[in-house]
Design a protein around this motif. Structure first.
Motif, PDB file in Angstrom:
ATOM      1  N   ARG A   1      15.138  -6.374  -9.475  1.00 20.18           N
ATOM      2  CA  ARG A   1      16.054  -6.276 -10.622  1.00 20.18           C
ATOM      3  C   ARG A   1      17.504  -6.504 -10.186  1.00 20.18           C
ATOM      4  N   GLU A   2      17.868  -5.949  -9.047  1.00 21.09           N
ATOM      5  CA  GLU A   2      19.225  -6.109  -8.528  1.00 21.09           C
ATOM      6  C   GLU A   2      19.524  -7.579  -8.201  1.00 21.09           C
ATOM      7  N   ALA A   3      18.589  -8.236  -7.528  1.00 25.49           N
ATOM      8  CA  ALA A   3      18.791  -9.644  -7.162  1.00 25.49           C
ATOM      9  C   ALA A   3      18.827 -10.530  -8.401  1.00 25.49           C
ATOM     10  N   LYS A   4      17.895 -10.315  -9.336  1.00 27.65           N
ATOM     11  CA  LYS A   4      17.882 -11.091 -10.585  1.00 27.65           C
ATOM     12  C   LYS A   4      19.162 -10.855 -11.373  1.00 27.65           C
ATOM     13  N   GLY A   5      19.590  -9.594 -11.431  1.00 25.93           N
ATOM     14  CA  GLY A   5      20.821  -9.253 -12.136  1.00 25.93           C
ATOM     15  C   GLY A   5      22.044  -9.907 -11.523  1.00 25.93           C
ATOM     16  N   GLY A   6      21.973 -10.200 -10.233  1.00 25.14           N
ATOM     17  CA  GLY A   6      23.068 -10.879  -9.540  1.00 25.14           C
ATOM     18  C   GLY A   6      23.019 -12.386  -9.680  1.00 25.14           C
ATOM     19  N   GLY A   7      22.035 -12.888 -10.454  1.00 17.80           N
ATOM     20  CA  GLY A   7      21.942 -14.316 -10.703  1.00 17.80           C
ATOM     21  C   GLY A   7      21.222 -15.108  -9.627  1.00 17.80           C
ATOM     22  N   HIS A   8      20.487 -14.432  -8.771  1.00 14.59           N
ATOM     23  CA  HIS A   8      19.789 -15.120  -7.677  1.00 14.59           C
ATOM     24  C   HIS A   8      18.387 -15.533  -8.107  1.00 14.59           C
ATOM     25  N   ALA A   9      17.878 -16.588  -7.503  1.00 13.87           N
ATOM     26  CA  ALA A   9      16.542 -17.101  -7.799  1.00 13.87           C
ATOM     27  C   ALA A   9      15.525 -16.280  -7.008  1.00 13.87           C
ATOM     28  N   CYS A  10      14.689 -15.525  -7.711  1.00 13.93           N
ATOM     29  CA  CYS A  10      13.712 -14.653  -7.061  1.00 13.93           C
ATOM     30  C   CYS A  10      12.305 -15.221  -7.193  1.00 13.93           C
ATOM     31  N   THR A  11      11.557 -15.123  -6.108  1.00 18.31           N
ATOM     32  CA  THR A  11      10.173 -15.562  -6.072  1.00 18.31           C
ATOM     33  C   THR A  11       9.350 -14.448  -5.447  1.00 18.31           C
ATOM     34  N   TYR A  12       8.190 -14.184  -6.049  1.00 16.61           N
ATOM     35  CA  TYR A  12       7.321 -13.107  -5.600  1.00 16.61           C
ATOM     36  C   TYR A  12       6.031 -13.691  -5.045  1.00 16.61           C
ATOM     37  N   TRP A  13       5.708 -13.334  -3.803  1.00 23.70           N
ATOM     38  CA  TRP A  13       4.505 -13.798  -3.120  1.00 23.70           C
ATOM     39  C   TRP A  13       3.642 -12.598  -2.780  1.00 23.70           C
ATOM     40  N   GLN A  14       2.329 -12.738  -3.008  1.00 20.86           N
ATOM     41  CA  GLN A  14       1.402 -11.662  -2.704  1.00 20.86           C
ATOM     42  C   GLN A  14       0.243 -12.219  -1.876  1.00 20.86           C
ATOM     43  N   GLN A  15      -0.231 -11.411  -0.933  1.00 23.17           N
ATOM     44  CA  GLN A  15      -1.368 -11.824  -0.123  1.00 23.17           C
ATOM     45  C   GLN A  15      -2.650 -11.726  -0.938  1.00 23.17           C
ATOM     46  N   ASN A  16      -3.512 -12.743  -0.776  1.00 28.32           N
ATOM     47  CA  ASN A  16      -4.825 -12.658  -1.416  1.00 28.32           C
ATOM     48  C   ASN A  16      -5.797 -11.971  -0.452  1.00 28.32           C
ATOM     49  N   ASP A  17      -7.063 -11.951  -0.796  1.00 27.35           N
ATOM     50  CA  ASP A  17      -8.060 -11.229  -0.005  1.00 27.35           C
ATOM     51  C   ASP A  17      -8.224 -11.746   1.413  1.00 27.35           C
ATOM     52  N   ILE A  18      -7.898 -13.004   1.653  1.00 27.91           N
ATOM     53  CA  ILE A  18      -8.022 -13.549   3.009  1.00 27.91           C
ATOM     54  C   ILE A  18      -6.676 -13.663   3.723  1.00 27.91           C
TER      55      ILE A  18
ATOM     56  N   ASN B   1       0.816  -1.210   0.000  1.00 32.88           N
ATOM     57  CA  ASN B   1       0.000   0.000   0.000  1.00 32.88           C
ATOM     58  C   ASN B   1       0.852   1.265   0.000  1.00 32.88           C
ATOM     59  N   ASP B   2       2.161   1.097  -0.006  1.00 32.08           N
ATOM     60  CA  ASP B   2       3.099   2.219  -0.006  1.00 32.08           C
ATOM     61  C   ASP B   2       3.826   2.244  -1.352  1.00 32.08           C
ATOM     62  N   PRO B   3       3.504   3.220  -2.221  1.00 33.28           N
ATOM     63  CA  PRO B   3       4.124   3.254  -3.555  1.00 33.28           C
ATOM     64  C   PRO B   3       5.656   3.290  -3.525  1.00 33.28           C
ATOM     65  N   ASP B   4       6.229   3.979  -2.547  1.00 30.57           N
ATOM     66  CA  ASP B   4       7.687   4.022  -2.448  1.00 30.57           C
ATOM     67  C   ASP B   4       8.264   2.649  -2.113  1.00 30.57           C
ATOM     68  N   ALA B   5       7.590   1.923  -1.234  1.00 31.52           N
ATOM     69  CA  ALA B   5       8.037   0.573  -0.871  1.00 31.52           C
ATOM     70  C   ALA B   5       7.935  -0.367  -2.065  1.00 31.52           C
ATOM     71  N   VAL B   6       6.886  -0.229  -2.842  1.00 28.60           N
ATOM     72  CA  VAL B   6       6.719  -1.058  -4.043  1.00 28.60           C
ATOM     73  C   VAL B   6       7.822  -0.742  -5.055  1.00 28.60           C
ATOM     74  N   ASP B   7       8.109   0.529  -5.261  1.00 27.09           N
ATOM     75  CA  ASP B   7       9.178   0.915  -6.191  1.00 27.09           C
ATOM     76  C   ASP B   7      10.525   0.362  -5.744  1.00 27.09           C
ATOM     77  N   LEU B   8      10.813   0.451  -4.450  1.00 28.10           N
ATOM     78  CA  LEU B   8      12.070  -0.077  -3.929  1.00 28.10           C
ATOM     79  C   LEU B   8      12.133  -1.592  -4.122  1.00 28.10           C
ATOM     80  N   ALA B   9      11.037  -2.288  -3.868  1.00 29.99           N
ATOM     81  CA  ALA B   9      11.012  -3.748  -4.048  1.00 29.99           C
ATOM     82  C   ALA B   9      11.275  -4.107  -5.508  1.00 29.99           C
ATOM     83  N   ARG B  10      10.719  -3.356  -6.423  1.00 33.00           N
ATOM     84  CA  ARG B  10      10.975  -3.609  -7.848  1.00 33.00           C
ATOM     85  C   ARG B  10      12.449  -3.421  -8.182  1.00 33.00           C
ATOM     86  N   GLN B  11      13.035  -2.379  -7.620  1.00 35.56           N
ATOM     87  CA  GLN B  11      14.467  -2.133  -7.834  1.00 35.56           C
ATOM     88  C   GLN B  11      15.293  -3.278  -7.252  1.00 35.56           C
ATOM     89  N   GLN B  12      14.941  -3.732  -6.056  1.00 40.60           N
ATOM     90  CA  GLN B  12      15.676  -4.823  -5.421  1.00 40.60           C
ATOM     91  C   GLN B  12      15.486  -6.131  -6.188  1.00 40.60           C
TER      92      GLN B  12
END
Length: 150
Positions: A126-143, A113-124
């Motif tokens: 890209r940084e982690a993927k660029g470093g060759g690390h395995a990235c996984t993204y998890w999001q909370q559903n409605d419950i 819910n914080d646009p700055d936090a979302v932007d930073l996470a996107r940057q991180q």
């Protein structure tokens, strides 16, 4: 290669979600470092882990304590890991550590819910993927359950 997990908090705050993820980490026998952005947040998380449940608590300490190296969960603002943790949780926009590759797992938790936090996470991401690390993204559903999105 380090596994990097991004947890997009939508419907529950960090204070509700973090203890459960830390419990699961400790159950697996992992030592953990939780890096927060300020000493005040370290204090708040320290209190939270003692009181989050009426049935239990999570044994932990902060980096200000003499026995920091013995703690299964260490809360800090510093980039080091006095307890030799293999898993690092990053909250409140804490930066990826310079030694990413030395961890088995990094867990970045950010407020969706914080646009700055979302932007930073996107940057991180890209940084982690660029470093060759395995990235996984998890999001909370409605419950409040976690859904793997990427």
């Amino acid at each position: 290669m380090t596994d990097v997990f991004f947890y997009h908090l939508q419907n529950q705050p960090l204070e509700k979600v973090l203890p459960t993820l830390l419990e699961k980490s400790v159950e697996r026998g992992w030592k953990v470092v939780v890096e927060a952005a300020s000493p005040e947040r370290v204090e708040a998380l320290d209190s939270l882990l003692w009181t989050f449940s009426d049935e239990s608590f999570l044994a932990h300490g902060t980096d200000r304590e003499a026995d920091a190296a013995l703690q299964p969960i260490l809360i800090t603002t510093r980039p080091d890991r006095a307890n030799g943790a293999a898993v690092r949780f990053l909250v409140d926009g804490a930066a990826l550590p310079a030694d990413v590759a030395s961890y088995d797992r990094l867990v970045l938790m950010f407020d969706g819910n914080d646009p700055d936090a979302v932007d930073l996470a996107r940057q991180q991401w890209r940084e982690a993927k660029g470093g060759g690390h395995a990235c996984t993204y998890w999001q909370q559903n409605d419950i409040g359950r976690w859904e793997k999105k990427a």
